[in-house]
Design a protein around this motif. Structure first.
Motif, PDB file in Angstrom:
ATOM      1  N   LYS A  42      -5.238  -4.099 -10.455  1.00 10.74           N
ATOM      2  CA  LYS A  42      -4.952  -2.668 -10.407  1.00 10.74           C
ATOM      3  C   LYS A  42      -4.220  -2.304  -9.121  1.00 10.74           C
ATOM      4  CE  LYS A  42      -7.665   1.485 -11.300  1.00 10.74           C
ATOM      5  NZ  LYS A  42      -9.014   1.900 -11.657  1.00 10.74           N
ATOM      6  N   CYS A  43      -3.147  -1.518  -9.253  1.00  7.97           N
ATOM      7  CA  CYS A  43      -2.416  -1.050  -8.081  1.00  7.97           C
ATOM      8  C   CYS A  43      -3.309  -0.072  -7.303  1.00  7.97           C
ATOM      9  CB  CYS A  43      -1.130  -0.364  -8.505  1.00  7.97           C
ATOM     10  SG  CYS A  43      -0.291   0.459  -7.133  1.00  7.97           S
ATOM     11  N   PRO A  44      -3.499  -0.314  -5.987  1.00  7.21           N
ATOM     12  CA  PRO A  44      -4.368   0.564  -5.206  1.00  7.21           C
ATOM     13  C   PRO A  44      -3.780   1.964  -5.021  1.00  7.21           C
ATOM     14  CG  PRO A  44      -3.331  -1.085  -3.784  1.00  7.21           C
ATOM     15  CD  PRO A  44      -2.936  -1.404  -5.194  1.00  7.21           C
ATOM     16  N   LYS A  45      -2.470   2.114  -5.290  1.00  8.07           N
ATOM     17  CA  LYS A  45      -1.846   3.417  -5.082  1.00  8.07           C
ATOM     18  C   LYS A  45      -1.792   4.246  -6.372  1.00  8.07           C
ATOM     19  CE  LYS A  45       2.121   5.515  -2.755  1.00  8.07           C
ATOM     20  NZ  LYS A  45       3.464   5.282  -2.217  1.00  8.07           N
ATOM     21  N   CYS A  46      -1.150   3.710  -7.435  1.00  6.03           N
ATOM     22  CA  CYS A  46      -0.985   4.511  -8.663  1.00  6.03           C
ATOM     23  C   CYS A  46      -2.078   4.245  -9.699  1.00  6.03           C
ATOM     24  CB  CYS A  46       0.394   4.282  -9.271  1.00  6.03           C
ATOM     25  SG  CYS A  46       0.631   2.653  -9.989  1.00  6.03           S
ATOM     26  N   GLY A  47      -2.809   3.123  -9.549  1.00  4.45           N
ATOM     27  CA  GLY A  47      -3.899   2.839 -10.478  1.00  4.45           C
ATOM     28  C   GLY A  47      -3.479   2.122 -11.751  1.00  4.45           C
ATOM     29  N   ILE A  56       2.856  -7.436  -6.690  1.00  4.37           N
ATOM     30  CA  ILE A  56       3.434  -6.179  -6.209  1.00  4.37           C
ATOM     31  C   ILE A  56       3.585  -5.205  -7.372  1.00  4.37           C
ATOM     32  CG2 ILE A  56       5.524  -5.118  -5.210  1.00  4.37           C
ATOM     33  CD1 ILE A  56       5.936  -7.854  -3.750  1.00  4.37           C
ATOM     34  N   CYS A  57       3.162  -3.960  -7.158  1.00  2.00           N
ATOM     35  CA  CYS A  57       3.405  -2.914  -8.153  1.00  2.00           C
ATOM     36  C   CYS A  57       4.865  -2.486  -8.011  1.00  2.00           C
ATOM     37  CB  CYS A  57       2.474  -1.725  -7.938  1.00  2.00           C
ATOM     38  SG  CYS A  57       2.882  -0.335  -9.031  1.00  2.00           S
ATOM     39  N   GLY A  58       5.631  -2.660  -9.079  1.00  2.00           N
ATOM     40  CA  GLY A  58       7.050  -2.337  -9.041  1.00  2.00           C
ATOM     41  C   GLY A  58       7.322  -0.853  -8.884  1.00  2.00           C
ATOM     42  N   LYS A  59       6.365  -0.038  -9.326  1.00  2.00           N
ATOM     43  CA  LYS A  59       6.525   1.416  -9.250  1.00  2.00           C
ATOM     44  C   LYS A  59       6.326   1.912  -7.808  1.00  2.00           C
ATOM     45  CE  LYS A  59       3.645   4.246 -11.670  1.00  2.00           C
ATOM     46  NZ  LYS A  59       2.915   4.552 -12.909  1.00  2.00           N
ATOM     47  N   CYS A  60       5.310   1.376  -7.123  1.00  2.00           N
ATOM     48  CA  CYS A  60       4.942   1.854  -5.782  1.00  2.00           C
ATOM     49  C   CYS A  60       5.444   0.940  -4.671  1.00  2.00           C
ATOM     50  CB  CYS A  60       3.429   1.960  -5.660  1.00  2.00           C
ATOM     51  SG  CYS A  60       2.669   2.884  -6.982  1.00  2.00           S
ATOM     52  N   ASN A  61       5.878  -0.262  -5.036  1.00  2.00           N
ATOM     53  CA  ASN A  61       6.276  -1.263  -4.048  1.00  2.00           C
ATOM     54  C   ASN A  61       5.137  -1.564  -3.068  1.00  2.00           C
ATOM     55  OD1 ASN A  61       8.107  -3.120  -3.126  1.00  2.00           O
ATOM     56  ND2 ASN A  61       9.027  -1.721  -1.627  1.00  2.00           N
TER      57      ASN A  61
HETATM   58 ZN   LIG Z   1       1.485   1.381  -8.214  1.00  2.00          ZN
END
Ligand SMILES: [Zn+2]
Length: 153
Positions: A42-47, A56-61
């Motif tokens: 799970k991305c810690p920023k966008c979830g 790496i979350c491609g949306k939030c980098n």
């Molecule tokens: Zn993200």
């Protein structure tokens, strides 16, 4: 001065087995498959939850820490798209035979899709949005083939 050369051409299939490391994130994912469990991260920023997991979350980098943010997910999902094909993605020895139906399946609780065969379904019965569940191979070995495919719920 020219030199005569004999060139021999031989067409055919050669089986070549490879061993390579898939990386720390996929390693954890495949360990899960070996135990018949789906693990995403799970991305810690966008979830957003990724199956298979990503670094790496491609949306939030944002880098998703390797030892954190793992999520155990169910064996169920939704067909996001599908197609039929005579080609065998994983089997180069019999490339073209009877059509298979393959689908993009979003595991419940994740935001990405994985591609697998849809089992025991005729193409005309398959609908986008249909709920499906994993059919595991009896013996697992920690690779993508541990999932035989998906069947109707
Ligand atoms: Zn993200």
């Amino acid at each position: 001065m020219s030199e005569e050369k004999v060139i021999v051409a031989n067409k055919g299939l050669i089986r070549a087995d490879f061993a390579f490391w898939v990386g720390q994130y996929l390693d954890k994912f495949y360990n899960g498959l070996e135990n018949k469990k789906i693990r995403g991260n799970k991305c810690p920023k966008c979830g957003d939850v990724f199956v298979p997991p990503r670094k790496i979350c491609g949306k939030c980098n944002v880098v998703i820490p390797l030892e954190e943010n793992w999520v155990d997910l169910p064996e169920t999902g939704t067909i996001m798209n599908f197609t039929t094909t005579p080609y065998r993605v994983n089997d180069r020895s019999s490339r073209k035979t009877k059509d298979w139906t393959i689908g993009m399946i979003q595991i419940d609780g994740s935001n990405t899709s994985i591609i697998y065969r849809l089992l025991n379904m005729e193409p005309e019965d398959v609908k986008i949005g249909m709920k499906v569940k994993i059919e595991w191979n009896e013996s697992t070995k920690g690779d993508p083939s541990d999932i035989k495919g998906f069947t109707k719920v």
